[in-house]
Scaffold this motif. Structure first.
Motif, PDB file in Angstrom:
ATOM      1  N   ILE A 123       0.853  -1.186   0.000  1.00  0.00           N
ATOM      2  CA  ILE A 123       0.000   0.000   0.000  1.00  0.00           C
ATOM      3  C   ILE A 123       0.892   1.239   0.000  1.00  0.00           C
ATOM      4  CG2 ILE A 123      -1.805   1.252   1.243  1.00  0.00           C
ATOM      5  CD1 ILE A 123      -2.577  -1.459   2.510  1.00  0.00           C
ATOM      6  N   TYR A 124       0.659   2.121  -0.963  1.00  0.00           N
ATOM      7  CA  TYR A 124       1.435   3.354  -1.108  1.00  0.00           C
ATOM      8  C   TYR A 124       0.542   4.533  -0.708  1.00  0.00           C
ATOM      9  CZ  TYR A 124       4.657   0.532  -3.938  1.00  0.00           C
ATOM     10  OH  TYR A 124       5.541  -0.422  -4.389  1.00  0.00           O
ATOM     11  N   PRO A 125       0.601   4.992   0.541  1.00  0.00           N
ATOM     12  CA  PRO A 125      -0.296   6.073   0.987  1.00  0.00           C
ATOM     13  C   PRO A 125      -0.168   7.342   0.163  1.00  0.00           C
ATOM     14  CG  PRO A 125       0.805   5.026   2.854  1.00  0.00           C
ATOM     15  CD  PRO A 125       1.465   4.499   1.615  1.00  0.00           C
ATOM     16  N   PHE A 129       7.205   5.766  -0.136  1.00  0.00           N
ATOM     17  CA  PHE A 129       6.893   5.033   1.089  1.00  0.00           C
ATOM     18  C   PHE A 129       5.750   4.047   0.859  1.00  0.00           C
ATOM     19  CE2 PHE A 129       4.327   4.622   4.978  1.00  0.00           C
ATOM     20  CZ  PHE A 129       5.276   4.061   5.831  1.00  0.00           C
ATOM     21  N   ASN A 130       5.909   2.825   1.420  1.00  0.00           N
ATOM     22  CA  ASN A 130       4.859   1.820   1.276  1.00  0.00           C
ATOM     23  C   ASN A 130       4.774   0.943   2.521  1.00  0.00           C
ATOM     24  OD1 ASN A 130       6.540  -0.843   0.673  1.00  0.00           O
ATOM     25  ND2 ASN A 130       7.431   0.810  -0.567  1.00  0.00           N
ATOM     26  N   ILE A 131       3.603   0.364   2.707  1.00  0.00           N
ATOM     27  CA  ILE A 131       3.332  -0.579   3.789  1.00  0.00           C
ATOM     28  C   ILE A 131       3.030  -1.936   3.155  1.00  0.00           C
ATOM     29  CG2 ILE A 131       1.849  -1.115   5.762  1.00  0.00           C
ATOM     30  CD1 ILE A 131       1.155   1.934   5.788  1.00  0.00           C
ATOM     31  N   GLY A 160       4.890  -8.433   7.654  1.00  0.00           N
ATOM     32  CA  GLY A 160       4.754  -7.191   6.913  1.00  0.00           C
ATOM     33  C   GLY A 160       5.754  -6.176   7.416  1.00  0.00           C
ATOM     34  N   GLY A 161       5.626  -4.968   6.924  1.00  0.00           N
ATOM     35  CA  GLY A 161       6.565  -3.945   7.358  1.00  0.00           C
ATOM     36  C   GLY A 161       6.436  -2.671   6.556  1.00  0.00           C
ATOM     37  N   PHE A 162       7.531  -1.924   6.523  1.00  0.00           N
ATOM     38  CA  PHE A 162       7.570  -0.630   5.871  1.00  0.00           C
ATOM     39  C   PHE A 162       8.716  -0.603   4.873  1.00  0.00           C
ATOM     40  CE2 PHE A 162       6.089  -0.137  10.244  1.00  0.00           C
ATOM     41  CZ  PHE A 162       4.839   0.438  10.028  1.00  0.00           C
ATOM     42  N   GLY A 163       8.519   0.126   3.802  1.00  0.00           N
ATOM     43  CA  GLY A 163       9.567   0.247   2.800  1.00  0.00           C
ATOM     44  C   GLY A 163       9.567   1.614   2.154  1.00  0.00           C
ATOM     45  N   TYR A 164      10.647   1.878   1.434  1.00  0.00           N
ATOM     46  CA  TYR A 164      10.740   3.130   0.688  1.00  0.00           C
ATOM     47  C   TYR A 164      11.482   2.867  -0.611  1.00  0.00           C
ATOM     48  CZ  TYR A 164      11.015   8.100  -0.298  1.00  0.00           C
ATOM     49  OH  TYR A 164      10.843   9.330  -0.874  1.00  0.00           O
ATOM     50  N   GLU A 165      10.889   3.308  -1.725  1.00  0.00           N
ATOM     51  CA  GLU A 165      11.487   3.123  -3.047  1.00  0.00           C
ATOM     52  C   GLU A 165      12.060   4.441  -3.537  1.00  0.00           C
ATOM     53  OE1 GLU A 165       8.450   1.427  -5.499  1.00  0.00           O
ATOM     54  OE2 GLU A 165       8.146  -0.279  -4.138  1.00  0.00           O
ATOM     55  N   ILE A 166      13.281   4.362  -4.091  1.00  0.00           N
ATOM     56  CA  ILE A 166      14.006   5.549  -4.520  1.00  0.00           C
ATOM     57  C   ILE A 166      14.225   5.481  -6.025  1.00  0.00           C
ATOM     58  CG2 ILE A 166      16.088   6.926  -4.184  1.00  0.00           C
ATOM     59  CD1 ILE A 166      16.431   5.372  -1.498  1.00  0.00           C
ATOM     60  N   ASP A 167      13.670   6.443  -6.754  1.00  0.00           N
ATOM     61  CA  ASP A 167      13.890   6.566  -8.208  1.00  0.00           C
ATOM     62  C   ASP A 167      13.543   5.295  -8.978  1.00  0.00           C
ATOM     63  OD1 ASP A 167      14.785   9.172  -7.850  1.00  0.00           O
ATOM     64  OD2 ASP A 167      16.859   8.524  -7.560  1.00  0.00           O
ATOM     65  N   HIS A 168      12.555   4.556  -8.521  1.00  0.00           N
ATOM     66  CA  HIS A 168      12.050   3.366  -9.219  1.00  0.00           C
ATOM     67  C   HIS A 168      13.065   2.225  -9.306  1.00  0.00           C
ATOM     68  CE1 HIS A 168       8.334   5.330 -10.444  1.00  0.00           C
ATOM     69  NE2 HIS A 168       9.052   6.368 -10.836  1.00  0.00           N
ATOM     70  N   HIS A 169      14.217   2.351  -8.715  1.00  0.00           N
ATOM     71  CA  HIS A 169      15.222   1.293  -8.839  1.00  0.00           C
ATOM     72  C   HIS A 169      15.711   0.757  -7.489  1.00  0.00           C
ATOM     73  CE1 HIS A 169      15.632   1.251 -13.166  1.00  0.00           C
ATOM     74  NE2 HIS A 169      15.728   2.566 -13.175  1.00  0.00           N
ATOM     75  N   TRP A 170      15.908   1.621  -6.525  1.00  0.00           N
ATOM     76  CA  TRP A 170      16.393   1.180  -5.214  1.00  0.00           C
ATOM     77  C   TRP A 170      15.246   1.144  -4.211  1.00  0.00           C
ATOM     78  CZ3 TRP A 170      21.076  -0.863  -4.591  1.00  0.00           C
ATOM     79  CH2 TRP A 170      22.064  -0.548  -5.529  1.00  0.00           C
TER      80      TRP A 170
END
Length: 240
Positions: free
Chosen positions: A123-125, A130-132, A187-197
Motif C-alpha cells: 500500500i502506497y499512501p 513510502f509503502n506498507i 509485513g513492514g515498511f519500505g521506501y522506493e528511490i527513483d524506481h530502482h532502489w
C-alpha cells in the motif's frame, strides 16, 4: 515505398517507443539482500517441562540471520496498491542459555536454512516512495538437524552426575529435535528511490512450530516454538 507509407511506419515506431516505457515500469524484477535478527521462543519447555525441577534459569537470545531473494513487483505509477511475489532464502536462528545453582550451564542454538516463496500486498499512501506491506511466506527446511550444543557438563565437578559427553548430547538433540518447514505471516515498511532502489524493514511470525520433538527417553516433550524474524533489506529493481 512511397512517402506516405514511410511516414506511417515512422509514426507507428514513435508511438510504440513512446508507450512501452510507461507500460514496462509497472512490472519490475528485484534482487534483495538483507540481514536481521531472529528468535525461537518455547524451546525451554521442550528441554525442561514445567515443574520437573527448580533452581534454574533460561534465557532466549536473538541471533543474526541473512536473507536473499528474487522477486517481481507490480505497481502502476500513481496507484495506491501494488503487489510483490518471489523466491527467497532465509534463516531462523535462536540461542537458549541455561544456568542453575550447581553452576551447570549450556547453550542450545538451532539455526535452520529455508528456501521458499513469498507474497505481499503493498500500500502506497502517497502513491509512490513510502509503502506498507502485508503478506506471508512459506519455505522448506534445508537442514532439519541444524542444532548445535555447548556445555560445561564434562567438568570434573559434575562427575558424580554421570552426564553424557557434549558431543553425545548434541547428537541426541539433532536426532530427536527436528526442524520443520516455515509458514509465517508478516509485513513492514519500505521506501522506493527513483524506481530502482528500495529499502524494507519487515517482521515475520511463524504460524507453525519450528521444532518437532521425536519420541525420546530424555524427558524432552513436545511444545510449540514460534519463530520471529526482523529483517532489514536493500533491493535493486530492473524495469521489465
Amino acid at each position: 515505398m512511397n512517402m506516405i507509407s514511410k511516414n506511417a511506419i515512422l509514426a507507428i515506431i514513435l508511438l510504440v517507443s513512446t508507450h512501452l516505457p510507461a507500460q514496462n515500469t509497472s512490472f519490475r524484477l528485484g534482487i534483495r539482500l538483507g540481514y536481521g535478527v531472529s528468535v525461537n521462543k518455547g524451546m525451554d519447555k521442550i528441554l525442561v517441562p514445567e515443574g520437573y525441577y527448580s533452581n534454574y534459569a533460561f534465557k532466549d537470545k536473538w541471533q543474526m540471520t541473512p536473507t536473499v531473494g528474487v522477486f517481481t513487483q507490480y505497481h502502476i505509477d500513481g496507484s495506491i496498491i501494488g503487489v510483490e511475489g518471489g523466491f527467497s532464502y532465509w534463516q531462523q536462528a535462536s540461542q537458549l542459555v541455561y544456568n542453575d545453582n550447581k553452576e551447570l550451564n549450556y547453550k542450545v542454538t538451532p539455526r535452520y536454512n529455508y528456501i521458499g516463496v513469498s507474497a505481499l500486498l503493498k500500500i502506497y499512501p502517497w502513491r509512490k516512495g513510502f509503502n506498507i506491506s502485508i503478506g506471508g511466506r512459506a519455505g522448506a527446511n534445508l537442514n532439519g538437524k541444524g542444532i548445535s550444543y555447548e556445555s560445561n557438563q564434562e567438568d570434573s565437578k559434575f562427575a558424580n552426575y554421570h552426564f553424557a559427553t557434549v558431543a553425545e548430547t548434541e547428537r541426541l538433540m539433532k536426532e530427536k529435535l527436528t526442524g520443520q518447514p516455515d509458514i509465517a505471516v508478516g509485513g513492514g515498511f519500505g521506501y522506493e528511490i527513483d524506481h530502482h532502489w528500495a529499502v524494507d524493514l519487515r517482521y515475520f511470525y511463524g504460524l507453525n512450530s519450528t521444532i518437532k520433538t521425536e519420541h525420546n527417553d530424555y524427558n524432552w516433550t513436545e511444545h510449540a516454538t514460534h519463530s520471529q524474524n526482523i529483517e532489514l533489506s536493500v533491493s535493486y529493481l530492473f524495469n521489465l
